[in-house]
Design an enzyme around this catalytic site. Structure first.
Site, short mmCIF file in Angstrom:
data_model
loop_
_atom_site.label_atom_id
_atom_site.label_comp_id
_atom_site.label_asym_id
_atom_site.label_seq_id
_atom_site.Cartn_x
_atom_site.Cartn_y
_atom_site.Cartn_z
N ARG A 260 1.01 -1.32 0.07
CA ARG A 260 0.16 0.03 0.09
C ARG A 260 1.00 1.24 0.06
NH1 ARG A 260 -3.49 -1.93 -1.66
NH2 ARG A 260 -5.71 -2.22 -1.36
N HIS A 308 -0.55 0.69 -10.10
CA HIS A 308 -1.37 -0.30 -8.91
C HIS A 308 -2.01 -1.45 -10.17
CE1 HIS A 308 -3.62 -0.26 -5.19
NE2 HIS A 308 -3.55 -1.61 -5.69
P1 NDP Z 1 -2.33 -11.11 4.53
O1 NDP Z 1 -3.25 -10.36 5.47
O2 NDP Z 1 -2.40 -12.55 4.21
O3 NDP Z 1 -0.74 -10.69 5.19
C1 NDP Z 1 -0.30 -9.69 5.42
C2 NDP Z 1 0.93 -9.94 5.85
O4 NDP Z 1 1.65 -8.75 6.74
C3 NDP Z 1 1.28 -11.03 7.14
O5 NDP Z 1 2.46 -11.73 6.72
C4 NDP Z 1 1.37 -10.19 8.41
O6 NDP Z 1 2.14 -10.92 9.65
C5 NDP Z 1 2.17 -8.93 7.78
N1 NDP Z 1 1.99 -7.96 8.73
C6 NDP Z 1 0.85 -7.29 9.18
N2 NDP Z 1 1.14 -6.37 9.78
C7 NDP Z 1 2.64 -6.32 10.16
C8 NDP Z 1 3.32 -5.57 10.95
N3 NDP Z 1 2.91 -4.72 11.73
N4 NDP Z 1 4.52 -6.09 11.10
C9 NDP Z 1 5.19 -7.37 10.58
N5 NDP Z 1 4.12 -7.69 9.57
C10 NDP Z 1 3.10 -7.36 9.47
O7 NDP Z 1 -2.46 -10.00 3.50
P2 NDP Z 1 -2.14 -10.21 1.89
O8 NDP Z 1 -0.81 -10.86 1.48
O9 NDP Z 1 -3.31 -10.89 1.11
O10 NDP Z 1 -2.04 -8.82 0.92
C11 NDP Z 1 -1.17 -7.88 1.51
C12 NDP Z 1 -1.61 -6.45 1.11
O11 NDP Z 1 -1.20 -6.50 -0.56
C13 NDP Z 1 -2.83 -6.07 1.09
O12 NDP Z 1 -3.40 -5.62 2.45
C14 NDP Z 1 -3.34 -5.03 0.08
O13 NDP Z 1 -2.86 -3.84 0.68
C15 NDP Z 1 -1.83 -5.61 -0.88
N6 NDP Z 1 -2.27 -5.67 -2.36
C16 NDP Z 1 -2.07 -4.95 -3.44
C17 NDP Z 1 -2.33 -5.38 -4.55
C18 NDP Z 1 -1.69 -4.69 -5.74
O14 NDP Z 1 -2.18 -4.89 -6.92
N7 NDP Z 1 -0.62 -3.81 -5.79
C19 NDP Z 1 -3.13 -6.31 -4.95
C20 NDP Z 1 -3.47 -7.15 -3.62
C21 NDP Z 1 -3.21 -6.75 -2.49
P3 NDP Z 1 1.28 -12.17 10.19
O15 NDP Z 1 1.63 -13.32 9.28
O16 NDP Z 1 2.43 -12.55 11.56
O17 NDP Z 1 -0.03 -11.96 10.39
#
Ligand code: NDP
Length: 344
Positions: A260, A308
C-alpha cells in the site's frame, strides 16, 4: 485508472467453475427479501453489471443488485465494493457485511462511521498474488540483467557488456508473509535467490529466513539487495518507510512496494534516494492514486512507477462473493473474514 479505493484491478469476470466449497445455487434462501448490492465504483476495471451477470450465472436465485439500481436500502444486507466511500455503510440500515473485491481493506476500516456490527470480508488472492510475485521478479531480473542500462546504451549505439548478477549471490527481503507475501517469497526461492522474510509473527518456511519485530526488520534490511513490501496498511505499518528506516537499507538496494502507498513517507523516500541510502524504488502503489501529475515521484530518475497493476486478475476468487452472500443468509462461517482489530 482511478484507484482511490486502492482495490484490485482485475479482469471483469471469471469463467471458473464453482469450486467444491461453493454450495449449489438452490441453497440460496431468498425468502427474506434481503439483497446483495454490488457497488464497485471502478467501471474501468469491473462493472457492477458484469459482476452481477457472473454471480447470477452461479447463484441464480440470489437477489443481486447494481449500484445504479439498489432498490430499497433497507433490503441491502451485504455490500460489495472496490472503492469504499466514507459513511457508505450508513446508507443501508440493515447492512451486515461489506465484501471487498480485493485484499486491502484499509479504506473501509478507516471509516469512523462504520458500525461495529458490520463484518468485513476480503477475497483470496491466489491469482493476483501470483501476478504480484511475477511483477516483483520481473523488476528484480531487470536489474540483475542490466536491462535499463542496455536500453540506454542502445540509444547511443554503445556495445558494453556487464556480467549478469547471480541469483545465488542476491538476497531478496519480503516484508509481509501473508497470502501474497508467501507467493512472492516462494517465487524468489524457486528462482534460486536467497530470501529473508518479515512478518508480525515469526514464520518458519523452507528456504526463507524468518524474522519479526523491529530488530527483525533491521536484520532483514541489512544485506538485502531487494526489499519487496507486501504489507497491508494498518496503524502499525502506515508511514513505516520513513527516513530512519531507509538508513538501514543497503546503498545498492532496490525497494519494491506492491503493498500500500501509505506505508511510505514519500518525501522521505525521495530524500533517501537523493542521499544514496538506496539505489532505486519501484512503486506500484502510491499514497494518492492516481498519482497527481505534479508529484515529484513521476520525474525522479531513481523511481519507476506503475499504476497499481501488480495484482490484476481475480480469477475464480470472485465467486466467493456469491458464496459469502449465501453463507451470510444461512448463518455459516464467512470466507476470508477480516480481523477488524488487527486491521488486516
Ligand atoms: P495478509 O493479510 O494475508 O498478510 C499480511 C502480512 O503482513 C502477514 O504476513 C502479516 O504478519 C504481515 N504484517 C501485518 N502487519 C505487520 C506488522 N505490523 N509487522 C510485520 N508484519 C506485519 O495480506 P495479503 O498477503 O493478502 O495482502 C497484503 C497486502 O497487499 C494487502 O493488504 C493489500 O494492501 C496489498 N495488495 C496490493 C495489490 C496490488 O495490486 N498492488 C493487490 C492485492 C493486495 P502475520 O503473518 O504475522 O500476521
Amino acid at each position: 485508472m482511478p484507484r482511490a479505493g486502492g482495490g484490485f484491478k482485475a479482469a471483469p469476470v471469471c469463467s471458473g467453475l464453482l469450486s467444491n466449497r461453493h454450495a449449489a445455487p438452490s441453497q440460496i434462501d431468498n425468502e427474506k427479501e434481503m439483497a446483495l448490492l454490488l457497488d464497485i465504483k471502478m467501471p474501468d476495471w469491473m462493472t457492477d453489471e458484469d459482476l452481477r451477470a457472473e454471480l447470477l450465472s452461479h447463484f441464480p436465485g440470489a437477489d443481486i443488485r447494481s449500484g445504479d439500481n439498489p432498490g430499497n436500502p433497507d433490503e441491502i444486507e451485504m455490500l460489495t465494493v472496490s472503492n469504499y466511500l466514507p459513511g457508505e455503510a450508513l446508507r443501508y440500515p440493515n447492512l451486515k457485511l461489506i465484501q471487498k473485491t480485493g485484499a486491502g481493506v484499509n479504506n473501509i476500516l478507516a471509516d469512523r462511521q462504520l458500525p461495529e456490527s458490520v463484518l468485513i470480508t476480503r477475497l483470496q488472492t491466489n491469482t493476483s498474488g501470483t501476478e504480484m510475485a511475477e511483477y516483483a521478479l520481473a523488476y528484480v531480473l531487470q536489474e540483475q540483467r542490466q536491462i535499463r542500462t542496455y536500453h540506454r546504451q542502445q540509444a547511443n549505439s554503445e556495445w558494453i557488456s556487464y556480467a549478469p548478477r547471480k541469483a545465488s549471490d542476491t538476497t531478496v527481503a519480503v516484508l509481509g508473509l501473508g497470502r501474497i507475501g508467501l507467493l512472492v517469497a516462494q517465487r524468489f526461492v524457486d528462482n534460486g535467490f536467497k530470501v529473508a522474510g518479515w512478518s508480525r509473527n515469526p514464520k518458519n518456511l523452507d528456504g526463507v529466513s524468518g524474522h519479526a519485530g523491529a530488530d527483525g526488520l533491521t536484520r532483514v534490511l541489512a544485506g538485502a539487495d531487494y526489499v519487496v513490501s507486501v504489507l497491508p496498511s494498518t496503524q502499525q505499518t502506515r508511514q513505516i518507510f520513513a527516513i530512519d528506516l531507509f538508513r538501514n537499507f543497503e546503498a545498492r538496494s532496490f525497494f519494491i512496494n506492491v503493498g500500500r502507498g501509505d506505508l511510505v513517507n514519500e518525501p522521505d523516500l525521495i530524500e533517501a534516494l537523493d542521499q544514496g541510502m538506496l539505489a532505486g524504488a519501484i512503486l506500484d502503489v502510491m499514497s494518492v492514486e492516481p498519482l497527481p501529475a505534479d508529484n515529484p515521484l513521476w520525474l525522479h530518475p531513481r523511481v519507476q512507477l506503475t499504476p497499481h497493476v501488480s495484482g490484476y486478475h481475480l480469477g475464480d476468487a470472485v465467486l466467493d462473493i456469491g458464496e459469502n452472500y449465501r453463507r451470510l443468509q444461512s448463518g455459516e462461517a464467512l470466507l476470508h473474514l477480516v480481523d477488524r482489530k488487527r486491521g488486516y
